[in-house]
Design an enzyme around this catalytic site. Structure first.
Site, PDB file in Angstrom:
ATOM      1  N   ILE A 637      -2.634  -6.402  -0.306  1.00  0.00           N
ATOM      2  CA  ILE A 637      -1.497  -6.842  -0.142  1.00  0.00           C
ATOM      3  C   ILE A 637      -1.034  -6.669   1.548  1.00  0.00           C
ATOM      4  O   ILE A 637       0.093  -6.411   1.790  1.00  0.00           O
ATOM      5  CB  ILE A 637      -0.218  -6.529  -1.033  1.00  0.00           C
ATOM      6  CG1 ILE A 637      -0.181  -4.982  -1.204  1.00  0.00           C
ATOM      7  CG2 ILE A 637      -0.952  -6.522  -2.398  1.00  0.00           C
ATOM      8  CD1 ILE A 637       1.158  -3.689  -1.757  1.00  0.00           C
ATOM      9  N   GLY A 640      -2.886  -1.488   7.230  1.00  0.00           N
ATOM     10  CA  GLY A 640      -2.110  -0.827   8.069  1.00  0.00           C
ATOM     11  C   GLY A 640      -2.778  -0.564   9.029  1.00  0.00           C
ATOM     12  O   GLY A 640      -3.551  -0.893   9.189  1.00  0.00           O
ATOM     13  N   GLY A 641      -2.663   0.626  10.051  1.00  0.00           N
ATOM     14  CA  GLY A 641      -3.437   1.473  11.192  1.00  0.00           C
ATOM     15  C   GLY A 641      -4.595   1.650  10.770  1.00  0.00           C
ATOM     16  O   GLY A 641      -5.388   1.772  11.939  1.00  0.00           O
ATOM     17  N   GLY A 643      -6.173   1.943   7.374  1.00  0.00           N
ATOM     18  CA  GLY A 643      -6.958   1.055   6.528  1.00  0.00           C
ATOM     19  C   GLY A 643      -5.688   0.142   5.274  1.00  0.00           C
ATOM     20  O   GLY A 643      -5.583  -0.342   6.161  1.00  0.00           O
ATOM     21  N   VAL A 645      -4.209  -1.925   2.166  1.00  0.00           N
ATOM     22  CA  VAL A 645      -3.015  -1.837   1.083  1.00  0.00           C
ATOM     23  C   VAL A 645      -3.227  -2.746   0.114  1.00  0.00           C
ATOM     24  O   VAL A 645      -3.172  -3.391   0.158  1.00  0.00           O
ATOM     25  CB  VAL A 645      -1.920  -1.981   1.487  1.00  0.00           C
ATOM     26  CG1 VAL A 645      -0.551  -0.645  -0.223  1.00  0.00           C
ATOM     27  CG2 VAL A 645      -1.566  -0.562   2.571  1.00  0.00           C
ATOM     28  N   LYS A 659      -3.363   2.479  -0.629  1.00  0.00           N
ATOM     29  CA  LYS A 659      -3.583   2.827   0.680  1.00  0.00           C
ATOM     30  C   LYS A 659      -5.007   3.212   0.811  1.00  0.00           C
ATOM     31  O   LYS A 659      -5.658   4.727   0.846  1.00  0.00           O
ATOM     32  CB  LYS A 659      -2.932   3.741   1.852  1.00  0.00           C
ATOM     33  CG  LYS A 659      -3.216   3.877   2.734  1.00  0.00           C
ATOM     34  CD  LYS A 659      -2.888   4.189   3.791  1.00  0.00           C
ATOM     35  CE  LYS A 659      -1.345   3.923   4.330  1.00  0.00           C
ATOM     36  NZ  LYS A 659      -0.670   4.657   5.136  1.00  0.00           N
ATOM     37  N   ASP A 759       6.861   7.492  13.769  1.00  0.00           N
ATOM     38  CA  ASP A 759       6.195   6.615  14.066  1.00  0.00           C
ATOM     39  C   ASP A 759       7.374   6.139  13.026  1.00  0.00           C
ATOM     40  O   ASP A 759       6.739   5.071  12.043  1.00  0.00           O
ATOM     41  CB  ASP A 759       4.837   5.854  13.518  1.00  0.00           C
ATOM     42  CG  ASP A 759       4.342   4.915  14.038  1.00  0.00           C
ATOM     43  OD1 ASP A 759       4.819   4.016  14.548  1.00  0.00           O
ATOM     44  OD2 ASP A 759       3.578   4.387  13.090  1.00  0.00           O
TER      45      ASP A 759
END
Length: 924
Positions: A637, A640-641, A643, A645, A659, A759
């Site tokens: 779905i 990420g930075g 990996g 999800v 994740k 972040d």
């Protein structure tokens, strides 16, 4: 002889409209001769307006008997006065049928639409008031034909366009108020034609350019208001010709240079307001010649140097506001001569030295603000003579010694701020005499001793803030009598004993910080969801509350003591006792294994996926492989930075988000460290608005985190989907900002060491099905240790990174504060505020109106929600200040959200960024 353009325009308008007027009159005569009289036509146009619904066409009564109408002897309408009557329609009167109208008053009637150009037919009109409505469009130039007009008010509407030059033909006008609209452009040079002007208000618009020198040709003017526009340049010397001027308000523009010597010729001035500009230099001693001054406001400029002693000769002053400049030096003792002062505001300068001993002579003072300077020494005991004081703020200085007991004599005091000094000693019991006190802030001092039971005397107290002192003893149960209390901050003291049960019955309490004391006790059921309560770091406190361990159930092994015997009876069945010891041993073993850099997977069979330390790697891994069909892309779905999800439904029906670190990246030491960092952070913090980590897997070939699933995904995606953005109404958006602030406050101020996320962005705020926010993605989070440099590589998301990180590379909590400000504006605007951030840095920001910034996909907010939006925007702009030290802490932001402190209730369309920036400065 050549005519000026404005005269030519006026002639053209006369020919056009009087020609039309004569045509209309011919029609009227014809109509009168055939079927109706002029009076009947008056009644007809009034009925057709719909403003008098009880009078229809069959009504035989004339309009002279109707509400709000006055007629002359010939029963022709001369006055229409419907002020404060809700009409809610367009201005649709046929003005050609009202030839004798001399006064039209339609203020606060909710009028819609534009001002019709036919208003130029009202040749006898003397007074026009259309203020406080919802009118749009331009000011009709035809108003310049109303040669008898003496008063015109169109303030607080949504009018746009330039100031019509034809209006300067109104040679009889005495009051002209076009303030609080969206008017633009330059001010015409022909303003000098309106020689009878007594009051001119152009404030709160978007006018640009310099002030025309022709304003110096208005010999009768007493009130000149030019504030909150985009005027620039120097103040014209001709202003000095306005010898009758009483009030001059030029605040909130971009005027430059020192105070012009021409201003010092205005010896009748009683109010001089030039705050919020770029005036600089030292304040000239000739300012003392304006000996009639009542109010002097120099706030928010770049003035330097000491206060000239001549300023202290202005003995008629009631308001002296010098805050937010670069004044320095000590305060002269002669300030005690200003005996009529009601307000003295010296906040945010570089004043130093002692508080002058003559200050208590100002017995008319109601507000005294000397905060955020470098004042030293003691608080004078004679301050108790200022019995009229309502607000006293001496915070953020270097004051020492004890709080004088004489402050207890200030029985009218409502706010007392002495925070962040070096005050010591105990809290005087005499403060209990301040029965009108609503705010008491003594945070960040060296106060000792106990909290007095006299707290019960504070019957209207709303905010009690005593954190970061050295207070000892119990918290008095008498606090239950303060039924008005909303926030209590007692953290970082040495308080002990049980938390009074009475706290939990206070009806308005929505912020409670008792963390890091030696308190004990049980948290009652039902308070686990109170996100603004912080209790961690207390001894033997239980209740499964914000990271506090649960209390033992009644079926647990019990230790029973008898009042009649010293013998202790222990009822613990032997098998259960050994089982408990075994469980503790397993827990300690798992903790030890987790601390290794890359632990092997845990193979015990009695673990639980949703308990981090008892995690059953084998069983959970098999369940997750099955639920995701070996991490099939159909279950992915997002990415990420470091990996991807996945969404997975486990055998028990629980839906989780996984994740998973990419295989190649799992072998990368940097990504591995980020993964372990996220595990470390999330296993040590507990907050309702921080993503919950259910479990993790550290297999060498497959590393993943198991989170609670967020149905709505990231805030970034929701804001960029038109359908979902509409579901995210204003109330939900304000709540997201508020909850995010609480989460960051928890990380910065309740965790030891403090955690900086580094972040914060809309991508890293996830939303559940109810659009409740959860801060996520802690892979780059940094634990701040006071004994380290906190230098770092530049990390974060472009567009959200604090500007100082680019050149200092030093991480502080204020980096998150800046990112939070960006996200808050993004939520209000519905898009990233990149252009606005650039505009803020270039400083012509006062021409931006708040309502223009807001997400146009949503309907306009109602009045109550608009107030919340103004409040949020004020906080966001404070968080975006260039200097990190000038940004508020997230704790302060969090407290502001629960303090119910709101800006003054202004119509949303009148609020500019400059308004909000000024508000943020006064509240900081």
């Amino acid at each position: 002889m050549a005519h000026s353009p404005s005269i030519s325009t006026a002639w053209a308008l006369c020919i056009l409209f009087y020609g039309a007027y004569f045509d209309t009159m011919i029609d009227l005569v014809a109509a009168s001769g055939s079927s109706s009289s002029a009076l009947e036509l008056e009644a007809k146009t009034l009925r057709e307006s719909g403003w008098w619904p009880s009078h229809n066409a069959s009504d035989s009564s004339g309009p002279c008997e109707w509400d709000g109408i006055t007629c002359n002897a010939g029963r022709s309408v001369t006055v229409i006065n419907l002020d404060s009557v809700t009409l809610g329609s367009k201005l649709k009167l046929n003005f050609s049928y009202l030839p004798n109208l001399v006064s039209l008053r339609l203020s606060q009637t909710n009028l819609q639409g534009s001002i019709p150009s036919e208003i130029g037919f009202l040749s006898k009109l003397i007074f026009l008031d259309l203020s406080y409505n919802n009118l749009v469009g331009f000011i009709p130039p035809e108003i310049g034909l109303l040669s008898k007009l003496t008063g015109m008010y169109v303030t607080f509407n949504d009018l746009t366009g330039n100031f019509p030059p034809s209006l300067t033909n109104l040679t009889e006008i005495e009051v002209l108020d076009v303030s609080s609209n969206h008017l633009t452009g330059f001010i015409p040079n022909s303003f000098g034609n309106m020689s009878k002007l007594v009051a001119l208000d152009l404030s709160n618009n978007n006018f640009t350019g310099p002030i025309p020198s022709s304003l110096g040709l208005l010999p009768n003017i007493t009130h000149l208001l030019l504030s909150v526009n985009n005027f620039n340049g120097f103040v014209p010397k001709e202003i000095g010709n306005l010898s009758k001027l009483i009030l001059l308000n030029m605040k909130g523009n971009s005027f430059i240079g020192p105070i012009h010597s021409s201003l010092l010729l205005l010896t009748n001035l009683t109010h001089l307001l030039i705050s919020g500009n770029n005036f600089n230099g030292s304040v000239t001693k000739e300012l003392g010649n304006l000996n009639k001054l009542i109010q002097l406001d120099l706030k928010g400029n770049n003035f330097i140097g000491a206060i000239p002693s001549s300023l202290l000769l202005l003995t008629n002053l009631t308001h002296l506001i010098l805050s937010e400049n670069n004044f320095n030096g000590s305060i002269p003792k002669e300030i005690g001569n200003l005996s009529k002062l009601i307000q003295l505001d010296l906040k945010g300068n570089n004043f130093k030295g002692a508080i002058p001993s003559s200050l208590p002579f100002l017995t008319n003072l109601t507000f005294l603000d000397m905060s955020s300077n470098q004042f030293t020494g003691l608080i004078p005991s004679k301050i108790g003579l200022l019995k009229g004081l309502v607000g006293l703020d001496l915070s953020n200085n270097i004051l020492i010694g004890q709080i004088p007991s004489t402050i207890g004599n200030l029985t009218n005091l409502q706010t007392l701020f002495l925070a962040r000094n070096q005050i010591n000693g105990s809290i005087p019991v005499q403060l209990g005499s301040l029965k009108k006190l609503t705010h008491l802030n003594l945070e960040g001092n060296n106060l000792t001793g106990s909290i007095s039971v006299d707290l019960a005397n504070f019957q209207v107290l709303e905010h009690l803030l005593l954190s970061n002192n050295s207070l000892t003893g119990n918290i008095p149960g008498q606090i239950r009598y303060i039924r008005s209390i909303k926030s209590i901050g007692l953290s970082h003291n040495f308080l002990s004993g049980e938390i009074p049960f009475e706290f939990w019955s206070l009806p308005y309490l929505n912020f409670l910080d008792l963390s890091y004391n030696n308190l004990t006790g049980k948290i009652p059921d039902g308070y686990q969801s109170r996100t603004s309560f912080a209790l961690i770091g207390n001894k033997n406190l239980c209740g499964n509350f914000n990271g506090i361990p649960p209390c033992l159930a009644s079926t647990s092994p019990a230790i029973v003591s008898s009042e009649k015997s010293t013998r202790i009876k222990i009822f613990v069945p032997i098998p259960i006792f050994f089982l408990i010891l075994f469980a503790i041993g397993v827990l300690l073993l798992c903790r030890r294994m987790f601390k290794q850099t890359k632990p092997n997977s845990i193979e015990t069979k009695n673990g639980n996926l949703f308990s981090v330390w008892n995690y059953d790697g084998h069983i959970a891994y098999e369940d997750i492989l099955k639920a995701t069909e070996d991490f099939d892309i159909r279950y992915c779905i997002g990415t990420g930075g470091y990996g991807s999800v996945y969404k997975a439904e486990l055998p028990g029906g629980k839906v989780v988000a996984l994740k998973k670190l990419h295989r190649l990246e799992a072998e990368n030491a940097t990504f591995d460290k980020s993964f372990q960092n996220e595990v470390k952070v999330l296993t040590e913090i507990r907050h309702r608005n921080i993503i919950k980590l259910h479990g993790f897997c550290l297999h060498k070939q497959c590393m993943f985190l198991v989170y609670e699933y967020m149905e709505r995904g990231s805030l970034f995606c929701v804001l960029r989907d038109d359908t979902e953005a509409l579901e995210l109404d204003w109330n939900k958006r304000v709540n997201i900002i508020k909850c995010t602030a609480h989460a960051l406050s928890y990380m910065h101020h309740e965790c030891i060491p403090a955690i900086v996320h580094r972040d914060i962005s809309s991508n890293n705020i996830l939303l559940n099905s109810k659009f409740e926010p959860f801060v996520s993605d802690f892979g780059t989070a940094k634990l701040l240790h006071l004994d380290s440099s906190n230098q770092t590589l530049l990390v974060g998301t472009y567009g959200y990174i604090a500007p100082e990180l680019a050149y200092t590379m030093v991480v502080t909590e204020k980096c998150d504060v800046y990112s939070f400000g960006v996200v808050a504006l993004e939520i209000l605007m519905g898009r990233h505020p990149g252009e606005l951030l650039t505009l803020l840095s270039s400083l012509p920001y006062q021409n931006v109106m708040l309502h223009e910034m807001l997400d146009q996909r949503l309907p306009a907010p109602n009045h109550r929600v608009a107030q919340d939006i103004c409040f949020v925007a004020t906080i966001a702009l404070a968080c975006l200040r260039t200097k990190p030290k000038s940004r508020p802490t997230m704790k302060r932001v969090s407290q502001d959200f629960v303090s119910d402190r709101k800006p003054s209730a202004k119509p949303l369309h009148t609020v500019s960024l400059l308004h909000l920036i000024e508000d943020s400065e006064t509240q900081s």
